[in-house]
Enzyme design. Structure first.
Site, PDB file in Angstrom:
ATOM      1  N   SER A 230       0.844  -1.202   0.000  1.00 21.02           N
ATOM      2  CA  SER A 230       0.000   0.000   0.000  1.00 21.02           C
ATOM      3  C   SER A 230       0.878   1.251   0.000  1.00 21.02           C
ATOM      4  O   SER A 230       2.065   1.183  -0.360  1.00 21.02           O
ATOM      5  CB  SER A 230      -0.919  -0.038   1.225  1.00 21.02           C
ATOM      6  OG  SER A 230      -1.908   0.961   1.135  1.00 21.02           O
ATOM      7  N   ASN A 231       0.337   2.387   0.378  1.00 20.45           N
ATOM      8  CA  ASN A 231       1.114   3.629   0.449  1.00 20.45           C
ATOM      9  C   ASN A 231       0.646   4.476   1.630  1.00 20.45           C
ATOM     10  O   ASN A 231      -0.256   4.074   2.364  1.00 20.45           O
ATOM     11  CB  ASN A 231       1.014   4.394  -0.884  1.00 20.45           C
ATOM     12  CG  ASN A 231      -0.435   4.709  -1.215  1.00 20.45           C
ATOM     13  OD1 ASN A 231      -1.106   5.439  -0.514  1.00 20.45           O
ATOM     14  ND2 ASN A 231      -0.937   4.107  -2.292  1.00 20.45           N
ATOM     15  N   HIS A 232       1.233   5.655   1.789  1.00 26.01           N
ATOM     16  CA  HIS A 232       0.996   6.457   2.997  1.00 26.01           C
ATOM     17  C   HIS A 232      -0.271   7.319   2.961  1.00 26.01           C
ATOM     18  O   HIS A 232      -0.490   8.110   3.872  1.00 26.01           O
ATOM     19  CB  HIS A 232       2.186   7.388   3.235  1.00 26.01           C
ATOM     20  CG  HIS A 232       3.443   6.661   3.591  1.00 26.01           C
ATOM     21  ND1 HIS A 232       3.553   5.904   4.729  1.00 26.01           N
ATOM     22  CD2 HIS A 232       4.628   6.566   2.952  1.00 26.01           C
ATOM     23  CE1 HIS A 232       4.767   5.379   4.783  1.00 26.01           C
ATOM     24  NE2 HIS A 232       5.436   5.757   3.711  1.00 26.01           N
ATOM     25  N   SER A 233      -1.072   7.228   1.925  1.00 29.06           N
ATOM     26  CA  SER A 233      -2.243   8.114   1.835  1.00 29.06           C
ATOM     27  C   SER A 233      -3.181   7.914   3.031  1.00 29.06           C
ATOM     28  O   SER A 233      -3.486   6.775   3.406  1.00 29.06           O
ATOM     29  CB  SER A 233      -2.999   7.829   0.534  1.00 29.06           C
ATOM     30  OG  SER A 233      -4.231   8.500   0.542  1.00 29.06           O
TER      31      SER A 233
ATOM     32  N   ALA B 210      -4.861   7.537  -3.911  1.00 32.57           N
ATOM     33  CA  ALA B 210      -3.492   7.138  -4.248  1.00 32.57           C
ATOM     34  C   ALA B 210      -3.554   5.655  -4.595  1.00 32.57           C
ATOM     35  O   ALA B 210      -3.397   4.782  -3.741  1.00 32.57           O
ATOM     36  CB  ALA B 210      -2.569   7.378  -3.066  1.00 32.57           C
TER      37      ALA B 210
END
Ligand code: CTP
Length: 232
Positions: A29-32, A97
């Protein structure tokens, strides 16, 4: 004027990250955090719009009589949920994101550690904004986001063209106290019809007001253009 133009307008918003499963217990995943997308939803609701939010996993809860939220995990799920709302939407804001790649295979069982290194083979995800850019009508306004580390304006202009956006909200990773996790953001708005405009660092609630104001002016342009076409 803006408070009335959005009344009962249908707005599709994607927000938050996507999670791409590796096995039953792990994902990429990502930091959004979804803060910007949700702030935009709140502003549209405040101005009387009907909002359809397709949200990746976030820690924000939003309830409103004019709000429909669909919770999803993966990019594929996000795309499928958007398909329910895009055609009827007057405005689409792609603030999520979305993970560009996902593991080629999701292991059915938890992957056990064995070797000293481990490789995951990835395949490209569907580009949600690009797909809807292909079927967008002249009456629909579509807005994308670009988070860049270098050549920011050139990349934002490229996304405007490639994904058929009317406007790109550009964030630079080089700006302090902006982007992921912060309550503040510093944006540059890139449009086809006027030179790019840089905004000051502001609370995301205020940034959302700026973004929605820009979208209102795009809507007004669309309507004026339609009237002109009908008049000719
Ligand atoms: N987007 C999307 N679906 C994807 C990837 C991106 O809908 N699979 C949308 C984002 O929500 C955003 C815009 O497209 O509005 C730009 O996303 P970004 O990841 O910056 O663009 P990419 O085309 O993936 O380019 P990059 O190579 O910079 O990652």
């Amino acid at each position: 004027m803006n408070a009335t133009i959005l009344h009962n307008k249908k707005v599709l918003i994607t927000a938050g990250p996507t999670r791409e499963a590796i096995d039953p217990v792990r994902y990429i995943s990502n930091h959004s955090t979804g803060k910007m997308g949700y702030a935009i939803a709140r502003e549209f609701l405040r101005q009387g719009a009907q909002v359809f939010m397709v949200s990746g996993p976030v820690c924000i809860e939003l309830q409103h009589p004019n709000l429909t939220v669909v919770h999803v995990n993966s990019a594929n799920e996000m795309y499928m949920a958007c398909c329910r709302f895009f055609e009827d939407a007057d405005i689409a804001v792609f603030a999520a994101a979305v993970a560009d790649y996902r593991p080629a295979k999701i292991a059915e069982q938890k992957i056990k550690k064995e070797d000293s290194s481990f490789t995951i083979s990835m395949v490209k995800n569907i580009d949600i904004a690009f797909e809807f850019g292909k079927i967008k009508t002249a009456a629909q306004v579509s807005v994308g986001f670009a988070l860049e580390t270098n050549d920011e304006l050139a990349h934002a202009q490229g996304k405007l063209q490639k994904k058929n956006f009317d406007m790109v909200v550009l964030n630079s990773m080089n700006d302090a106290n902006a982007t992921f996790g912060y309550d503040t953001n510093k944006i540059t708005v890139v449009r086809r019809d006027k030179p790019h405009q840089e905004f000051l660092l502001k609370h995301k609630t205020e940034v959302a007001k700026d973004i929605v104001k820009e979208i209102c002016s795009l809507l007004i342009n669309h309507y004026e253009h339609e009237e002109l076409v009908q008049f000719e």
